[in-house]
Design a protein around this motif. Structure first.
Motif: not given
Ligand code: FES
Lengths: 167, 467
Positions: A128-141, B106-116, B140-144
């Motif tokens: 889910l693109g959270a590999c550096g913060y493992a283990p992890m899960m998605q719960q809702g949003k 990495k892209d997630r990090y960039l978008m979360e912390f410095i989206p502009h 889709g999972e990066y909903a927030w």
């Protein structure tokens, strides 16, 4: 057809359609399916998909073929809370198997199963693109990261409390 | 590495630690417009729209030597220059924020912390490409994160950086976000476009390339989040200045997402001059292997690139120090090297089992195969099953050869690179860790109780390795 978006949601659909050039509202199918899943109980029944098709002036098959392709769309009912635990390489290296096992112990459900009271569904998912913060899960949003048994306990309690508070 | 590049390397050490993208990511509230602007944000838009032609912006990107940061490493300026520009047909910029390659965050990090930074890069790039309607396709999972980006877009628009006639330049631009719904394959650019058109994410046959026939059959450029963010410093400082950072064809900085069994997992910006060894062991970066264990293996560029044992990771087969850049990580080809890929750096310590890890990756690719091409659809499933058997102590020696055979028949025989991406991890695991696979077959009971351990995988390399 009994399923229907509220007027507010229909406005949201309209806003989504405006993201695309004229006549390209087919592009809205994924965002609108997300909306439908949120609105209609966390999963997409045939009725829900048919409704999405009618809202976007698409043929039902155009919606079915999309809904069946993407893993976030649930085609069967799921529990009120879904624990989607990542089990891919990097998460496995940091103990995702133990997290899955622990949730099973606590709730008596294996991956793919829902508790009898319809509260919880356990699902194993891929990275889910959270590999550096493992283990992890998605719960809702949101993501729940760097999971431990204690954190799982707390999350389960939180869900139960939220439901109890509503009743 | 040649003598010359060793010299350049020493020279570059002076500038080590240079950050261009994340330099300001830690500043409080940089996520919001006012702080971002106060810190010099949106200067590249001003510079481009007020003082440069679109082609001049592309020219700077070409000069910078920037290479696509999503994984393929294709020169961005060249990709932009391929964009067809027929009269009266809209062109599109689509940002690929589908980040799904295991090990990559990495892209997630960039978008979360410095989206502009992404929004700014998109406006400047859209101007260069002539895109009046640009999209961010986000997993889709990066909903927030969608909320974070929506807010950044609204702020940019309220401050006149988006909309009609931006800064009086006559250039119009809108940015829209499209959420995917869980499909690794949509990171492949043509699958992404199919998905954005509201279809299943089945990759298209190329040619035609998106530069000619992309989104809704119009000329389209698809670029990774980090690539587009890098356009900001390139325009601000000039392509030539950007190209001075790094070595050879590895110019600029690269975001690395480091994970697995290291002390400090996270996202780091490096300038591609540091050694792999320093990256793993220095406190500035990963801080060494966690729990006092030893380094066994590493996948340096996301799950698709070849895994290397500790010895070949730290030094090339020729005995040179391996550097964190495109050329050095690939040194030795697939026989003894790997790839920079997406920068997803996955570290395995000596308590980990390479067979099991490879099994999880094979399962991942089976799950993510779109099913269009039989070699990939069927082959990924076979590999998963065989690997699970071996891991569970139910494998035969011939299974190892069978695995090798299957991966060979997938590679190069599919429409899109997912087939190769599924084949390479299995091939590299067998190539470098065959002993460990064989041990599972010859010691099935033992293999259920303990792991193979470090074995000889960190032994110094004396002679050049052959495949
Ligand atoms: S492997 Fe679990 S989030 Fe990437």
């Amino acid at each position: 057809m009994s399923l229907r978006f509220s007027d507010e949601k229909l406005k949201e659909v309209q806003r989504i359609i405006e993201h695309y050039p004229q006549g390209k509202q087919k592009s809205a199918v994924i965002p609108v399916l997300h909306l439908a899943q949120e609105e209609f109980g966390g999963w997409l029944s045939t009725e829900a998909m048919d409704y999405v098709a009618s809202v976007l002036s698409l043929k039902p098959i155009e919606v079915y073929e999309v809904a069946t392709f993407y893993s976030m769309f649930n085609l069967k009912p799921v529990g009120k809370y879904m624990f989607e635990v990542c089990q891919t390489g990097p998460c496995m290296l940091n103990g995702s198997d133990d997290i899955v096992k622990y949730i099973d112990e606590k709730l008596g459900i294996k991956p793919g199963e829902t508790t009898a009271d319809g509260m919880f569904t356990l699902k194993t998912v891929e990275c889910l693109g959270a590999c550096g913060y493992a283990p992890m899960m998605q719960q809702g949003k949101y993501y729940k990261e760097q999971l431990t048994k204690e954190k799982i306990d707390a999350i389960i309690a939180e869900c139960r409390n939220a439901v109890a508070a509503k009743n | 590495m040649s003598l010359f590049s060793i010299f350049t390397f020493e020279f570059c050490l002076i500038k080590m630690g240079r950050k261009l993208l994340l330099e300001k990511a830690h500043i409080e509230n940089i996520r919001f417009y006012d702080v971002y602007r106060r810190e010099g944000g949106y200067r590249s838009v001003e510079k481009a729209l007020k003082t440069m032609t679109p082609d001049a912006v592309t020219e700077e990107v070409k000069k910078s030597g920037l290479r696509g940061r999503g994984g393929a490493g294709f020169p961005t300026g060249m990709k932009w220059s391929f964009l067809a520009k027929p009269e009266g047909v809209p062109r599109y910029l689509v940002v690929n924020a589908d980040e799904s390659e295991p090990g990559t965050f990495k892209d997630r990090y960039l978008m979360e912390f410095i989206p502009h930074l992404l929004i700014e890069g998109m406006i400047t790039s859209s101007y260069a490409l002539g895109s009046n309607r640009s999209y961010i396709y986000i997993r889709g999972e990066y909903a927030w994160i969608v909320d974070i980006l929506e807010q950044a877009i609204a702020e940019a628009k309220n401050n006149g950086w988006l909309g009609k006639n931006i800064l009086g330049s006559g250039f119009d631009c809108e940015i829209y976000i499209q959420r995917g719904a869980g499909a690794y394959i949509c990171g492949e650019e043509t699958a992404l476009l199919e998905s954005l058109e509201g279809k299943r994410g089945n990759p298209r046959i190329k040619p035609p390339f998106p530069a000619v026939k992309g989104l809704w059959d119009c000329p389209t450029v698809v670029n990774n989040v980090e690539t587009i963010a890098a356009v900001v410093p390139i325009v601000n400082e000039g392509g030539e200045e950007y190209a001075k950072i790094g070595i050879g064809k590895s110019t600029g900085t690269k975001l690395i997402s480091a994970c697995g069994n290291i002390k400090k997992q996270g996202v780091y910006e490096i300038d591609m001059t540091i050694s792999v060894e320093e990256f793993i062991y220095s406190d500035e970066y990963c801080g060494g292997i966690a729990n006092g264990r030893k380094l066994k293996a590493c996948i340096p560029g996301g799950s698709s690139v070849p895994i290397l044992p500790a010895n070949l990771l730290l030094t090339t087969a020729k005995g040179e120090k391996r550097i964190m850049n495109y050329e050095s990580l690939a040194d030795g080809g697939f026989a003894s090297g790997s790839m920079m890929g997406s920068g997803g750096f996955i570290v395995l310590d000596d308590s980990q089992c390479v067979v099991k890890h490879t099994y999880t990756l094979a399962r991942f690719y089976r799950h993510e195969s779109c099913g269009q091409c039989s070699p990939c659809r069927e082959g990924t499933g076979w590999m998963e099953k065989i690997l699970l058997n071996i891991e569970k102590g139910k494998g035969k020696m011939s299974d190892i050869d069978l695995l090798w055979d299957i991966q060979r028949k997938i590679e190069g025989n599919t429409i899109c690179p997912l087939g190769d991406a599924a084949a390479w991890p299995v091939a590299a695991a067998i190539r470098h860790f065959r002993d460990e696979f064989e041990w599972h077959v010859t010691n099935p009971d033992d293999a259920q109780r303990r792991n193979f351990g470090l074995a000889h995988y960190a032994d110094p390399i004396h002679a050049p390795v052959t495949s």
